[in-house]
Design an enzyme around this catalytic site. Structure first.
Site, mmCIF file in Angstrom:
data_model
loop_
_atom_site.group_PDB
_atom_site.id
_atom_site.type_symbol
_atom_site.label_atom_id
_atom_site.label_comp_id
_atom_site.label_asym_id
_atom_site.label_seq_id
_atom_site.Cartn_x
_atom_site.Cartn_y
_atom_site.Cartn_z
ATOM 1 N N ASP A 156 -17.081 21.682 -31.987
ATOM 2 C CA ASP A 156 -16.158 22.150 -30.952
ATOM 3 C C ASP A 156 -15.839 21.082 -29.899
ATOM 4 O OD1 ASP A 156 -18.661 22.046 -29.825
ATOM 5 O OD2 ASP A 156 -18.764 24.141 -29.230
ATOM 6 N N HIS A 157 -16.650 20.040 -29.808
ATOM 7 C CA HIS A 157 -16.460 19.035 -28.756
ATOM 8 C C HIS A 157 -15.546 17.895 -29.202
ATOM 9 C CE1 HIS A 157 -19.809 21.011 -26.759
ATOM 10 N NE2 HIS A 157 -19.783 20.151 -25.759
ATOM 11 N N ASP B 57 -27.213 22.092 -25.843
ATOM 12 C CA ASP B 57 -26.095 22.100 -24.913
ATOM 13 C C ASP B 57 -26.535 22.890 -23.691
ATOM 14 O OD1 ASP B 57 -22.850 21.652 -24.979
ATOM 15 O OD2 ASP B 57 -23.510 23.257 -23.654
ATOM 16 N N ARG C 135 -17.626 22.662 -14.669
ATOM 17 C CA ARG C 135 -18.022 21.383 -14.059
ATOM 18 C C ARG C 135 -16.800 20.634 -13.568
ATOM 19 N NH1 ARG C 135 -22.589 20.178 -18.575
ATOM 20 N NH2 ARG C 135 -24.171 21.375 -17.459
ATOM 21 N N SER D 97 -25.205 18.105 -17.856
ATOM 22 C CA SER D 97 -25.254 18.241 -19.307
ATOM 23 C C SER D 97 -26.643 17.983 -19.896
ATOM 24 C CB SER D 97 -24.258 17.252 -19.891
ATOM 25 O OG SER D 97 -24.701 16.705 -21.085
ATOM 26 N N ARG E 183 -27.017 16.183 -22.518
ATOM 27 C CA ARG E 183 -26.867 15.038 -23.426
ATOM 28 C C ARG E 183 -28.076 14.096 -23.357
ATOM 29 N NH1 ARG E 183 -21.575 13.243 -20.123
ATOM 30 N NH2 ARG E 183 -21.240 15.421 -20.621
HETATM 31 C C1 MIC Z 1 -20.994 19.270 -21.265
HETATM 32 O O1 MIC Z 1 -20.522 20.318 -20.867
HETATM 33 O O2 MIC Z 1 -21.186 18.289 -20.532
HETATM 34 C C2 MIC Z 1 -21.400 19.168 -22.707
HETATM 35 C C3 MIC Z 1 -20.543 18.157 -23.338
HETATM 36 O O3 MIC Z 1 -21.188 20.382 -23.376
HETATM 37 C C4 MIC Z 1 -22.868 18.798 -22.727
HETATM 38 C C5 MIC Z 1 -23.384 18.321 -23.964
HETATM 39 C C6 MIC Z 1 -23.063 16.910 -24.215
HETATM 40 O O4 MIC Z 1 -23.079 16.084 -23.321
HETATM 41 O O5 MIC Z 1 -22.835 16.606 -25.371
HETATM 42 C C7 MIC Z 1 -23.831 19.845 -22.186
HETATM 43 O O6 MIC Z 1 -23.452 20.563 -21.299
HETATM 44 O O7 MIC Z 1 -24.985 19.891 -22.558
HETATM 45 FE FE1 SF4 Z 2 -17.798 22.602 -24.135
HETATM 46 FE FE2 SF4 Z 2 -19.686 21.857 -22.407
HETATM 47 FE FE3 SF4 Z 2 -17.223 22.391 -21.585
HETATM 48 FE FE4 SF4 Z 2 -18.727 24.341 -22.415
HETATM 49 S S1 SF4 Z 2 -19.105 23.062 -20.652
HETATM 50 S S2 SF4 Z 2 -16.591 24.025 -22.948
HETATM 51 S S3 SF4 Z 2 -19.873 23.388 -24.062
HETATM 52 S S4 SF4 Z 2 -17.837 20.721 -22.927
#
Ligand code: MIC
Ligand code: SF4
Length: 640
Positions: A64-65, A119, A379, A534, A536
């Site tokens: 999905d990313h 995630d 975010r 995140s 990550r």
């Molecule tokens: C995000 O919202 O920052 C992400 C991308 O979903 C991350 C995961 C990532 O950095 O791959 C998260 O929230 O964990």
């Molecule tokens: Fe995707 Fe992370 Fe954004 Fe949720 S917060 S939509 S999991 S990138």
């Protein structure tokens, strides 16, 4: 005293430890989820464990990313994930099927079970009464391998909701109100459990908006009871059989109580660049808006998109605004199409984006230079949208739609519209054809690996004396987006650590990687809540690759702290916060880490000729892991 719901679920999954706030516990994980941006690395780590089949009740791999396919890299990763899932007993949700959290809630989540996801917004499934926790990919890999998940028993906060939301006030405003009150640090080490008469008025997707964005409080997770509302939702998803009633005992006790009267809430908005910069929409009304984005795992449900469509029906998006919407799942997309809402949106001038994370992670639909963009996301960190100087505001779908209509920040109550009620469907459109079950003949499955998938870097055991220079000194609330940016350019490199490490701290100081290499690694100095945001693990893995040995801060965010441990980087905190001021970039430091266990150590700043006390927030087990050079090395050494 009776038990609260958190205690009940944790007790049922407890492997070791006692439920005393702050004490280490290990819990059994029933389900796992991964998404593609963290998943590729998580599965490389899973493979390194050498286990033939996942040991969980259910594991799902979502894509999905990384959905923009501007070259072979993301497409190759998708194939890798699909073939690997098939081989190791994992369900695979194909690109186009939707955002992991939305789909998991719809199709897989089970009240009362545990879910670990790579995630940070995994707590979305707390909307149906799961203990759903976000973690680094390596922790999820270990859980798939049958290892329990280790954490410190959080404090349990009871959020009591009374009353009912007024027209154009939304579930998003409940969580924004909590962020306003508690800030992005307010939930660290806590689980938020929702109760009170007010919860009966909230549908499952609304509850999920709240548990989803509990991540921005820094909370371990958030959850609602599993009640009649949950039952109706699961029935409409054709999954009534997995429902059971779950809730706290009537005399349950909590560590803290927060009360919110829904009648009194009004539309709120988080200003740039932190989710806790919350004010009333009316306080910033009139600010010109250039972009509006509706979607993300926070606000992309059937109800959310239907509400926006109802507000836009028969109107045009303001000429100075570009409006994009991404339905959270293929189910939502199909249903809004059938209901005619998609036609209303398109007629108004809205742009249909893919059913995926999209603009939330800077994967397309970046705003123009200096633009104000109103997003229903969770975010708004600087630069995350893909445009460094864009000003991202976070708000509800109702507020976003109002801004799209008027071209400026607008309280939806000021539009003079009739209140909108969207009934929850009695039956959702169910089509699981984009979810692929694992192979029945796993030995025949060949894992496809593109050239961008590079082997995992490893680390040696920690020496007794750490030496090096301060590579960078940063302030408070540094997010993992600061440490390891995402976006369309960097995300495809998630399976190529040498390449992605060139972007560490890019938006803070883009000379960091070069310096780290020239100086042969070193340490990072940070302020409070270091590593929030995140999950990550690349925010630990890439610094590890660049030779970072320790991170010394005032304190850490939970998931990043665990990720540092997993990759053998030593997290330390100043005993006296003021000692932070004694360090500068370039200072030579030295620390004898022999007597690390629970004790205060003296950190020597050789350049300044000073010594300051530091300690580590780690448990004895975590210290052992860091000493071994990280979790993989630790698990392997135990297996010998
Ligand atoms: C995000 O919202 O920052 C992400 C991308 O979903 C991350 C995961 C990532 O950095 O791959 C998260 O929230 O964990
Ligand atoms: Fe995707 Fe992370 Fe954004 Fe949720 S917060 S939509 S999991 S990138």
């Amino acid at each position: 005293m009776g038990a609260n719901l958190t205690q009940k679920i944790i007790k049922e999954h407890m492997v070791s430890g006692s439920m005393e706030a702050g004490k280490p516990i290990s819990i059994r994980i029933a389900q796992t989820l991964t998404q593609d941006a963290t998943g590729t690395m998580a599965y490389l780590q899973f493979e390194a464990l050498g286990i033939p089949m996942v040991k969980t009740e259910l594991s799902v791999s979502y894509v999905d990313h990384n959905m923009l396919q501007t070259d072979f890299m993301n497409a190759d990763d998708h194939q890798f994930l699909q073939t690997l899932a098939s081989k190791f007993g994992i369900y695979f949700s194909r690109p186009g099927n939707g955002i992991c959290h939305q789909v998991h809630l719809e199709r897989f989540g089970v009240p009362g079970k545990t879910l670990l996801g790579s995630d940070s917004h995994t707590p979305t499934s707390g909307g149906i009464g799961m203990i759903a926790i976000g973690a680094g990919g390596l922790d999820v890999a270990l859980a798939m391998g049958g290892e329990p998940f280790n954490l410190n028993m959080p404090k349990v906060v009871n959020v009591k909701l009374a009353g009912r939301l007024q027209p154009f006030v939304s579930a998003k405003d409940i969580i924004l109100e909590l962020l306003r009150k508690l800030t992005v640090k307010g939930g660290v080490g806590k689980i938020f459990e929702y109760t009170g008469e007010g919860i009966k008025t909230l549908s499952v997707p609304e509850r999920a908006t709240i548990t989803n964005m509990g991540a921005e409080l820094g909370a371990t997770t958030s959850l609602f009871p599993s009640d009649e509302v949950t039952k109706a939702y699961l029935k409409a998803q054709g999954r009534e059989n997995i429902w059971k009633a779950l809730g706290p005992d009537p005399d349950a006790s909590y560590d803290e109580v927060i009360e919110i009267n829904l009648n009194e809430l009004e539309p709120l908005i988080a200003k740039p660049h932190m989710p806790d910069q919350v004010v009333k929409v009316r306080d910033v009304a009139g600010t010109p808006v250039q972009q509006v984005a509706i979607g993300s795992c926070t606000n992309s449900s059937y109800k959310d998109i239907m509400t926006v469509a109802a507000m836009l029906k028969g109107k045009s998006v303001h000429p100075s605004v570009s409006l994009g919407f991404s339905p959270g799942s293929r189910q939502v997309l199909n249903m809004i199409a059938q209901a005619g809402a998609m036609t209303d949106l398109i007629a108004s001038g809205a742009r249909l984006l893919e059913s995926a994370c999209g603009p939330c992670i800077g994967m397309g639909f970046a705003p123009p230079t200096g633009a104000v963009t109103i997003r229903t996301f969770n975010r708004n960190f600087e630069g995350r949208s893909g445009t460094k100087d864009a000003k991202v505001y976070l708000a509800s779908p109702e507020v976003a739609a109002a801004c799209a209509i008027t071209g400026k920040i607008t309280d939806p109550r000021d539009l003079g519209l009739k209140p909108i009620t969207i009934a929850m469907p009695e039956k959702f459109l169910i089509d699981d054809s984009m979810i692929i079950a694992p192979s029945k003949e796993p030995e025949k499955v060949e894992i496809l690996r593109g050239p961008n998938i590079k082997p995992l870097p490893t680390k040696n055991a920690m020496p007794d004396v750490l030496t090096g220079k301060v590579l960078i000194k940063v302030g408070d609330n540094i997010t993992t987006d600061h440490i390891m940016p995402a976006g369309a350019k960097v995300l495809p490199l998630r399976s190529n650590v040498p390449a992605i490490s060139e972007y560490v701290f890019e938006r803070v100081d883009n000379t960091f990687p070069k310096r780290a290499k020239e100086w042969g690694g070193g340490v990072i100095i940070g302020g409070t809540n270091y590593g929030q945001g995140s999950s990550r693990e690349h925010a630990a893995l890439a610094p590890m690759y660049l030779g970072v040995k320790a991170v010394i801060t005032k304190n850490f965010a939970r998931i990043h702290l665990a990720n540092l441990v997993n990759f053998g980087i030593l997290p330390l905190t100043f005993v006296n916060e003021g000692d932070y001021d004694l360090f500068e970039q370039g200072d030579e430091i030295e620390l004898n880490v022999k007597g690390l266990d629970g004790k205060t150590l003296m950190l020597r700043n050789k350049t300044k000729g000073k010594e300051v006390p530091v300690t580590t927030p780690l448990s004895p087990r975590d210290i052992e892991v860091v000493r071994a050079g990280g979790s993989l090395a630790h698990v392997k050494s135990r297996a010998k």
